[in-house]
Design a protein around this motif. Structure first.
Motif, PDB file in Angstrom:
ATOM      1  N   GLY A 447       2.673  -2.233  -3.798  1.00 35.08           N
ATOM      2  CA  GLY A 447       2.477  -1.739  -2.454  1.00 35.08           C
ATOM      3  C   GLY A 447       1.062  -1.228  -2.312  1.00 35.08           C
ATOM      4  O   GLY A 447       0.436  -0.810  -3.296  1.00 35.08           O
ATOM      5  N   ASP A 448       0.528  -1.259  -1.095  1.00 34.24           N
ATOM      6  CA  ASP A 448      -0.838  -0.769  -0.915  1.00 34.24           C
ATOM      7  C   ASP A 448      -0.933   0.723  -1.187  1.00 34.24           C
ATOM      8  O   ASP A 448      -1.926   1.211  -1.721  1.00 34.24           O
ATOM      9  N   GLY A 449       0.119   1.474  -0.841  1.00 30.32           N
ATOM     10  CA  GLY A 449       0.113   2.901  -1.143  1.00 30.32           C
ATOM     11  C   GLY A 449       0.180   3.169  -2.629  1.00 30.32           C
ATOM     12  O   GLY A 449      -0.530   4.028  -3.157  1.00 30.32           O
ATOM     13  N   GLY A 450       1.027   2.429  -3.330  1.00 29.71           N
ATOM     14  CA  GLY A 450       1.157   2.613  -4.770  1.00 29.71           C
ATOM     15  C   GLY A 450      -0.102   2.226  -5.516  1.00 29.71           C
ATOM     16  O   GLY A 450      -0.576   2.954  -6.393  1.00 29.71           O
ATOM     17  N   LEU A 451      -0.673   1.079  -5.184  1.00 33.64           N
ATOM     18  CA  LEU A 451      -1.872   0.633  -5.879  1.00 33.64           C
ATOM     19  C   LEU A 451      -3.022   1.614  -5.694  1.00 33.64           C
ATOM     20  O   LEU A 451      -3.724   1.967  -6.649  1.00 33.64           O
ATOM     21  N   SER A 452      -3.209   2.082  -4.464  1.00 36.01           N
ATOM     22  CA  SER A 452      -4.357   2.948  -4.204  1.00 36.01           C
ATOM     23  C   SER A 452      -4.213   4.313  -4.864  1.00 36.01           C
ATOM     24  O   SER A 452      -5.210   5.005  -5.082  1.00 36.01           O
ATOM     25  N   ASN A 475       0.250  -3.944   3.948  1.00 38.91           N
ATOM     26  CA  ASN A 475       0.690  -3.811   5.344  1.00 38.91           C
ATOM     27  C   ASN A 475       0.138  -2.559   6.016  1.00 38.91           C
ATOM     28  O   ASN A 475       0.514  -2.242   7.146  1.00 38.91           O
ATOM     29  N   GLY A 476      -0.765  -1.841   5.328  1.00 40.02           N
ATOM     30  CA  GLY A 476      -1.367  -0.652   5.924  1.00 40.02           C
ATOM     31  C   GLY A 476      -0.377   0.451   6.209  1.00 40.02           C
ATOM     32  O   GLY A 476      -0.610   1.287   7.093  1.00 40.02           O
ATOM     33  N   ARG A 477       0.706   0.488   5.462  1.00 42.95           N
ATOM     34  CA  ARG A 477       1.766   1.461   5.717  1.00 42.95           C
ATOM     35  C   ARG A 477       2.418   1.909   4.406  1.00 42.95           C
ATOM     36  O   ARG A 477       2.419   1.183   3.413  1.00 42.95           O
ATOM     37  N   LEU A 478       2.991   3.098   4.454  1.00 40.92           N
ATOM     38  CA  LEU A 478       4.025   3.471   3.499  1.00 40.92           C
ATOM     39  C   LEU A 478       5.320   2.918   4.097  1.00 40.92           C
ATOM     40  O   LEU A 478       6.038   3.587   4.835  1.00 40.92           O
ATOM     41  N   LEU A 497      -1.945   3.743   6.522  1.00 38.03           N
ATOM     42  CA  LEU A 497      -2.938   3.767   5.453  1.00 38.03           C
ATOM     43  C   LEU A 497      -4.193   3.032   5.909  1.00 38.03           C
ATOM     44  O   LEU A 497      -4.118   1.903   6.383  1.00 38.03           O
ATOM     45  N   HIS A 498      -5.320   3.677   5.771  1.00 42.31           N
ATOM     46  CA  HIS A 498      -6.598   3.050   6.124  1.00 42.31           C
ATOM     47  C   HIS A 498      -7.182   2.438   4.852  1.00 42.31           C
ATOM     48  O   HIS A 498      -7.948   3.065   4.125  1.00 42.31           O
ATOM     49  N   ASN A 499      -6.772   1.211   4.604  1.00 45.01           N
ATOM     50  CA  ASN A 499      -7.080   0.563   3.331  1.00 45.01           C
ATOM     51  C   ASN A 499      -8.450  -0.098   3.327  1.00 45.01           C
ATOM     52  O   ASN A 499      -8.915  -0.587   4.359  1.00 45.01           O
ATOM     53  N   PRO A 500      -9.059  -0.162   2.158  1.00 43.73           N
ATOM     54  CA  PRO A 500     -10.242  -1.011   2.004  1.00 43.73           C
ATOM     55  C   PRO A 500      -9.795  -2.461   1.830  1.00 43.73           C
ATOM     56  O   PRO A 500      -8.598  -2.768   1.799  1.00 43.73           O
ATOM     57  N   ASP A 501     -10.738  -3.332   1.706  1.00 48.96           N
ATOM     58  CA  ASP A 501     -10.462  -4.696   1.277  1.00 48.96           C
ATOM     59  C   ASP A 501     -10.223  -4.622  -0.238  1.00 48.96           C
ATOM     60  O   ASP A 501     -11.155  -4.497  -1.031  1.00 48.96           O
ATOM     61  N   PHE A 502      -8.954  -4.660  -0.631  1.00 46.17           N
ATOM     62  CA  PHE A 502      -8.636  -4.473  -2.046  1.00 46.17           C
ATOM     63  C   PHE A 502      -9.229  -5.577  -2.916  1.00 46.17           C
ATOM     64  O   PHE A 502      -9.577  -5.341  -4.081  1.00 46.17           O
ATOM     65  N   ALA A 503      -9.328  -6.777  -2.384  1.00 48.22           N
ATOM     66  CA  ALA A 503      -9.924  -7.862  -3.160  1.00 48.22           C
ATOM     67  C   ALA A 503     -11.398  -7.584  -3.440  1.00 48.22           C
ATOM     68  O   ALA A 503     -11.897  -7.846  -4.544  1.00 48.22           O
ATOM     69  N   ALA A 504     -12.094  -7.032  -2.454  1.00 46.38           N
ATOM     70  CA  ALA A 504     -13.504  -6.686  -2.650  1.00 46.38           C
ATOM     71  C   ALA A 504     -13.644  -5.555  -3.664  1.00 46.38           C
ATOM     72  O   ALA A 504     -14.567  -5.563  -4.496  1.00 46.38           O
ATOM     73  N   VAL A 505     -12.730  -4.576  -3.602  1.00 42.56           N
ATOM     74  CA  VAL A 505     -12.748  -3.495  -4.585  1.00 42.56           C
ATOM     75  C   VAL A 505     -12.534  -4.059  -5.986  1.00 42.56           C
ATOM     76  O   VAL A 505     -13.217  -3.677  -6.946  1.00 42.56           O
ATOM     77  N   ASN A 543       2.864  -8.237   7.411  1.00 43.97           N
ATOM     78  CA  ASN A 543       3.385  -7.645   8.635  1.00 43.97           C
ATOM     79  C   ASN A 543       3.977  -6.265   8.372  1.00 43.97           C
ATOM     80  O   ASN A 543       4.939  -6.125   7.612  1.00 43.97           O
ATOM     81  N   ALA A 544       3.424  -5.252   9.027  1.00 45.07           N
ATOM     82  CA  ALA A 544       3.883  -3.875   8.814  1.00 45.07           C
ATOM     83  C   ALA A 544       5.221  -3.592   9.475  1.00 45.07           C
ATOM     84  O   ALA A 544       5.900  -2.624   9.127  1.00 45.07           O
ATOM     85  N   ASP A 545       5.636  -4.414  10.441  1.00 44.20           N
ATOM     86  CA  ASP A 545       6.856  -4.148  11.206  1.00 44.20           C
ATOM     87  C   ASP A 545       8.039  -4.962  10.730  1.00 44.20           C
ATOM     88  O   ASP A 545       9.080  -4.997  11.401  1.00 44.20           O
ATOM     89  N   GLU A 546       7.910  -5.618   9.589  1.00 44.50           N
ATOM     90  CA  GLU A 546       9.032  -6.378   9.036  1.00 44.50           C
ATOM     91  C   GLU A 546      10.172  -5.423   8.701  1.00 44.50           C
ATOM     92  O   GLU A 546       9.970  -4.375   8.090  1.00 44.50           O
TER      93      GLU A 546
END
Length: 574
Positions: A447-452, A475-478, A497-505, A543-546
């Protein structure tokens, strides 16, 4: 002369420990220096001790043997705690060697001093401090043997002035005891259960990871009883593949077939599972529970017939007492329901779903921007992953998608924080799995929250040549928290969540990074990431609304979503 630190490290190497995870620091400098000189053990320095504890816990679960992590005095030791709790609740034998201030300063509120006995009191089945050479070898033996016997966490504290002390020349290398042999349940209890099952018209099995080694016997039991098999999430590892009785998971990640199987049965048989969600278990049924731990029996639902013993040996005793049932109506009905549900779910894995007639209405409701559906991503990963891949999942929606669209076929394995439910576990657990075998594919559903939360340990994958494949559901969300809020009618708040481009990171850290924003690019991107010989991160904007619909949505949940969405609309900025 041999020092205490050298003797500890030699004992670990003799037992078969091949990696130790942690962050170097003053109190443990003698120990890490001994590791530097021990060719049989690799020191893997992480950027956060929690990642090291998660990695060690993953190794212990995969090998069913002792794994080791370390943290130095004070904060270094405290940082281990969350990963150690996960090991404890996953019944993983882990030894944590932690630092402490010098003996003369203990109790003086010295710089960085914490009370390790108090800090680790709840997480550890063994928790002692080594203060003199005379305590070896027995203290280390007790620590490791207790972790192995009780499948838990042992904490050995080493003050800063102790590791470098010499031990007498005749001190033997500590040796660790193996757990007691397994045994079947009491034969009289087995006979009573056989009578109950023989008289039952409809039996449903709920099977957990504790039956993984009894796969052959569990399948034969299902065949004899013509019983559908509900799997705990952890039991996908062992029972997904080539199983004509399996009908998926229960709980919020479940499907209508599992609810039907519970509702319609006369007898529920729980085998090797500590499934915690009571609200999804049936009531008014005769319940049989087989578990190796008597303390687990009856703590989730009232049990009429308990079998305390090893699942494989107990089923070997039970099966000859059972006659094969002829009526397969209960099994066939639930399997048909499961197949229809799988067919409906499969539509969502089509990259063109939102542009086809059957997807137009749903697109307007939950995906007007035609973002990548996470179901598609999970299905593509399943299709391209190796048949012996190790999968890890973060707690939250990424686990939902794996449970529904990834099959543990071949010799695939599955790990997650399924008992503690921690965030940020998937990536460090993947590191631990990968270190065991750098040639085996390891795929983390992040998840984006977990990874960050533990993002810094991407560097560990690069610096230690661990070719993990990290698939980020961005998905920019918890997402799970968002779903929980909306189910009870609350608008989502604090979940964005205001994520960076994780691939670029990832690329900035020296890792191969790929970012995907178009559904039609997912397949090629997954193949590219998997083909890369080193560590790779796939950042997929989903999709954040799935919505992961529960097995049988209630009217209250429906109203909750409607109310939540209206509140979100009214409060959202223009």
């Amino acid at each position: 002369m041999t020092t205490i630190a050298e003797l500890i490290v030699t004992a670990l190497a003799e037992h078969g420990v091949r990696q130790v995870w942690g962050v170097v620091g003053d109190a443990l400098n003698p120990v890490t220096d001994a590791i530097r000189r021990e060719e049989r053990i690799e020191w893997i320095g992480v950027r956060h001790e929690e990642a090291g504890a998660f990695a060690a816990g993953a190794q212990a679960q995969l090998t069913e043997d002792l794994a080791v992590c370390m943290g130095t005095v004070g904060p270094g030791a405290v940082h281990l705690l969350n990963g150690l709790y996960d090991a404890r609740k996953s019944h993983a034998p882990v030894l944590a060697v932690v630092g402490q201030v010098p003996r003369e300063d203990i109790g003086s509120d010295f710089f960085q001093e914490v009370d390790n006995r108090a800090v680790f009191a709840d997480v550890a089945c063994f928790n002692e401090m080594l203060t003199s050479p005379e305590q070896l070898p027995h203290l280390l033996e007790r620590a490791a043997s207790t972790a192995l016997a009780e499948r838990g966490v042992a904490v050995l504290t080493v003050p800063g002035d102790v590791g470098g002390m010499d031990v007498p020349d005749d001190t033997p290398v500590p040796r660790f005891a193996r757990p007691a042999p397994i045994a079947a349940a009491d034969l009289d209890d087995v006979r009573r259960v056989a009578s109950v099952l023989s008289a039952a018209a409809k039996v449903t099995l709920l099977v957990g990871i504790g039956a993984r080694h009894a796969r052959t016997e569990v399948l034969e039991l299902a065949d004899r009883l013509k019983a559908p098999m509900v799997l705990s999430l952890k039991a996908k590892d062992g029972f997904d593949d080539d199983n004509p009785f399996e009908i998926g998971q229960s709980g919020l990640i479940g499907n209508p077939a599992t609810k039907q199987a519970f509702d319609d049965c006369d007898v529920l048989v729980m085998v090797g599972t500590d499934f915690p969600y009571r609200d999804f278990l049936p009531t008014g049924k005769t319940v049989v529970q087989l578990d190796s731990r008597g303390s687990h029996v009856g703590r989730r639902t009232p049990v009429d017939h308990a079998l305390v013993g090893d699942s494989r040996l107990t089923l070997q005793a039970l099966l000859p007492l059972l006659e094969a049932k002829a009526d397969a109506g209960h099994l066939d009905s639930t399997r048909t329901s499961y197949a229809k549900w799988q067919e409906r779910q499969s539509h969502l894995t089509d990259p063109g779903y939102d542009r086809k007639p059957r997807g137009l209405l749903r697109r307007k409701v939950d995906n007007p921007d035609s973002r990548i559906r996470p179901e598609l991503l999970a299905a593509v990963v399943d299709r391209h992953a190796a048949q012996d891949a190790v999968f890890t999942t973060d707690t939250g929606m990424s686990t939902v998608w794996l449970s529904r669209f990834v099959r543990m076929t071949g010799t695939r394995r599955l790990l997650g924080s399924y008992n503690l439910g921690s965030m940020a576990n998937a990536m460090p657990q993947a590191l631990g799995a990968q270190a065991l075998d750098r040639s085996r594919q390891v795929v983390a559903f992040c998840g984006d929250g977990g990874l960050s939360m533990l993002l810094g340990d991407l560097i560990t994958a690069v610096s230690h040549d661990l070719p993990v494949k990290l698939v980020v559901f961005d998905n920019g969300r918890l997402g799970m928290v968002k779903l929980e809020m909306e189910q009870v009618g609350l608008p989502e708040f604090g979940t964005v969540l205001h994520n960076p481009d994780f691939a670029a990171v990832a690329r900035a850290m020296g890792m191969h990074g790929v970012r995907v924003e178009d559904p039609h690019d997912v397949d090629a991107a997954v193949q590219e990431a998997f083909a890369h010989p080193g560590p790779a991160l796939l950042d997929v904007v989903t999709n954040a609304d799935e919505v992961a619909v529960p097995p049988k949505p209630t009217l209250e949940q429906g109203w909750g979503f409607a109310i939540a969405k209206s509140k979100e609309f009214l409060t959202s900025p223009e």
